[in-house]
Write a protein that holds these residues in place. Sequence first.
Motif, PDB file in Angstrom:
ATOM      1  N   ASN A  34       0.826  -1.213   0.000  1.00 15.94           N
ATOM      2  CA  ASN A  34       0.000   0.000   0.000  1.00 15.94           C
ATOM      3  C   ASN A  34       0.858   1.260   0.000  1.00 15.94           C
ATOM      4  O   ASN A  34       0.518   2.251  -0.649  1.00 15.94           O
ATOM      5  N   ALA A  35       1.959   1.246   0.726  1.00 14.74           N
ATOM      6  CA  ALA A  35       2.803   2.433   0.836  1.00 14.74           C
ATOM      7  C   ALA A  35       3.676   2.642  -0.396  1.00 14.74           C
ATOM      8  O   ALA A  35       3.891   3.772  -0.829  1.00 14.74           O
ATOM      9  N   ILE A  36       4.158   1.555  -0.977  1.00 18.79           N
ATOM     10  CA  ILE A  36       5.128   1.661  -2.073  1.00 18.79           C
ATOM     11  C   ILE A  36       4.492   1.358  -3.429  1.00 18.79           C
ATOM     12  O   ILE A  36       4.996   1.774  -4.462  1.00 18.79           O
ATOM     13  N   GLY A  37       3.395   0.651  -3.409  1.00 22.79           N
ATOM     14  CA  GLY A  37       2.713   0.332  -4.656  1.00 22.79           C
ATOM     15  C   GLY A  37       3.003  -1.059  -5.174  1.00 22.79           C
ATOM     16  O   GLY A  37       2.412  -1.489  -6.160  1.00 22.79           O
ATOM     17  N   LYS A  38       3.894  -1.760  -4.526  1.00 20.97           N
ATOM     18  CA  LYS A  38       4.209  -3.142  -4.909  1.00 20.97           C
ATOM     19  C   LYS A  38       4.916  -3.803  -3.730  1.00 20.97           C
ATOM     20  O   LYS A  38       5.468  -3.122  -2.860  1.00 20.97           O
ATOM     21  N   PRO A  39       4.927  -5.135  -3.705  1.00 22.13           N
ATOM     22  CA  PRO A  39       5.656  -5.804  -2.636  1.00 22.13           C
ATOM     23  C   PRO A  39       7.164  -5.623  -2.834  1.00 22.13           C
ATOM     24  O   PRO A  39       7.651  -5.642  -3.970  1.00 22.13           O
ATOM     25  N   VAL A  40       7.867  -5.404  -1.777  1.00 26.56           N
ATOM     26  CA  VAL A  40       9.326  -5.261  -1.837  1.00 26.56           C
ATOM     27  C   VAL A  40       9.953  -6.169  -0.781  1.00 26.56           C
ATOM     28  O   VAL A  40       9.360  -6.399   0.273  1.00 26.56           O
ATOM     29  N   PRO A  41      11.138  -6.697  -1.058  1.00 24.81           N
ATOM     30  CA  PRO A  41      11.780  -7.538  -0.053  1.00 24.81           C
ATOM     31  C   PRO A  41      12.252  -6.699   1.133  1.00 24.81           C
ATOM     32  O   PRO A  41      12.590  -5.527   0.979  1.00 24.81           O
ATOM     33  N   VAL A  42      12.240  -7.307   2.291  1.00 29.44           N
ATOM     34  CA  VAL A  42      12.813  -6.682   3.478  1.00 29.44           C
ATOM     35  C   VAL A  42      14.162  -7.349   3.700  1.00 29.44           C
ATOM     36  O   VAL A  42      14.237  -8.562   3.898  1.00 29.44           O
ATOM     37  N   VAL A  43      15.228  -6.579   3.596  1.00 28.97           N
ATOM     38  CA  VAL A  43      16.577  -7.104   3.776  1.00 28.97           C
ATOM     39  C   VAL A  43      17.007  -6.826   5.208  1.00 28.97           C
ATOM     40  O   VAL A  43      17.169  -5.673   5.598  1.00 28.97           O
ATOM     41  N   LEU A  44      17.145  -7.875   5.986  1.00 29.42           N
ATOM     42  CA  LEU A  44      17.615  -7.762   7.364  1.00 29.42           C
ATOM     43  C   LEU A  44      19.111  -8.036   7.342  1.00 29.42           C
ATOM     44  O   LEU A  44      19.537  -9.148   7.059  1.00 29.42           O
ATOM     45  N   HIS A  45      19.902  -7.018   7.620  1.00 28.65           N
ATOM     46  CA  HIS A  45      21.340  -7.184   7.439  1.00 28.65           C
ATOM     47  C   HIS A  45      22.142  -6.603   8.581  1.00 28.65           C
ATOM     48  O   HIS A  45      21.621  -5.942   9.461  1.00 28.65           O
ATOM     49  N   GLU A  46      23.426  -6.889   8.530  1.00 30.54           N
ATOM     50  CA  GLU A  46      24.407  -6.351   9.466  1.00 30.54           C
ATOM     51  C   GLU A  46      25.450  -5.627   8.624  1.00 30.54           C
ATOM     52  O   GLU A  46      25.172  -5.239   7.498  1.00 30.54           O
ATOM     53  N   LEU A  47      26.644  -5.476   9.149  1.00 29.14           N
ATOM     54  CA  LEU A  47      27.694  -4.802   8.385  1.00 29.14           C
ATOM     55  C   LEU A  47      28.238  -5.662   7.254  1.00 29.14           C
ATOM     56  O   LEU A  47      28.819  -5.146   6.304  1.00 29.14           O
ATOM     57  N   GLU A  48      28.088  -6.962   7.358  1.00 32.00           N
ATOM     58  CA  GLU A  48      28.541  -7.870   6.315  1.00 32.00           C
ATOM     59  C   GLU A  48      27.398  -8.811   5.959  1.00 32.00           C
ATOM     60  O   GLU A  48      26.463  -8.978   6.734  1.00 32.00           O
ATOM     61  N   TYR A  49      27.482  -9.418   4.785  1.00 35.56           N
ATOM     62  CA  TYR A  49      26.449 -10.342   4.334  1.00 35.56           C
ATOM     63  C   TYR A  49      26.975 -11.766   4.417  1.00 35.56           C
ATOM     64  O   TYR A  49      28.104 -12.046   4.026  1.00 35.56           O
ATOM     65  N   TYR A  50      26.147 -12.664   4.914  1.00 38.35           N
ATOM     66  CA  TYR A  50      26.483 -14.074   5.025  1.00 38.35           C
ATOM     67  C   TYR A  50      25.179 -14.866   5.006  1.00 38.35           C
ATOM     68  O   TYR A  50      24.093 -14.287   4.916  1.00 38.35           O
ATOM     69  N   ASP A  51      25.263 -16.186   5.066  1.00 38.77           N
ATOM     70  CA  ASP A  51      24.069 -17.012   4.879  1.00 38.77           C
ATOM     71  C   ASP A  51      22.971 -16.723   5.897  1.00 38.77           C
ATOM     72  O   ASP A  51      21.792 -16.793   5.570  1.00 38.77           O
ATOM     73  N   GLY A  52      23.321 -16.400   7.133  1.00 35.85           N
ATOM     74  CA  GLY A  52      22.305 -16.078   8.133  1.00 35.85           C
ATOM     75  C   GLY A  52      21.474 -14.878   7.713  1.00 35.85           C
ATOM     76  O   GLY A  52      20.254 -14.832   7.938  1.00 35.85           O
ATOM     77  N   ILE A  53      22.123 -13.904   7.100  1.00 32.45           N
ATOM     78  CA  ILE A  53      21.415 -12.722   6.589  1.00 32.45           C
ATOM     79  C   ILE A  53      20.459 -13.149   5.471  1.00 32.45           C
ATOM     80  O   ILE A  53      19.310 -12.706   5.419  1.00 32.45           O
TER      81      ILE A  53
END
Length: 76
Positions: A34-53
Amino acid sequence: MTTIGPIAARIEGNFNQASVKLARHLHDAGVFENAIGKPVPVVLHELEYYDGIARRTEAASPPGLADAFTAWVRNG
């Protein structure tokens, strides 16, 4: 550190679970779409990217929505 370490790990785990649940709730309620007009992914991250992210991002987003990001994280 023997006391703080386990407590910090529990706090981090609880925060990660709460973040995923909140993101899924907002998706399920249609807030992002509703806010953006389409579904968008939510990226939950830290300072680095790894499989848990990647796993948390997949859990926080509807199926398939974060595939490009998680593939990038996993295949670098």
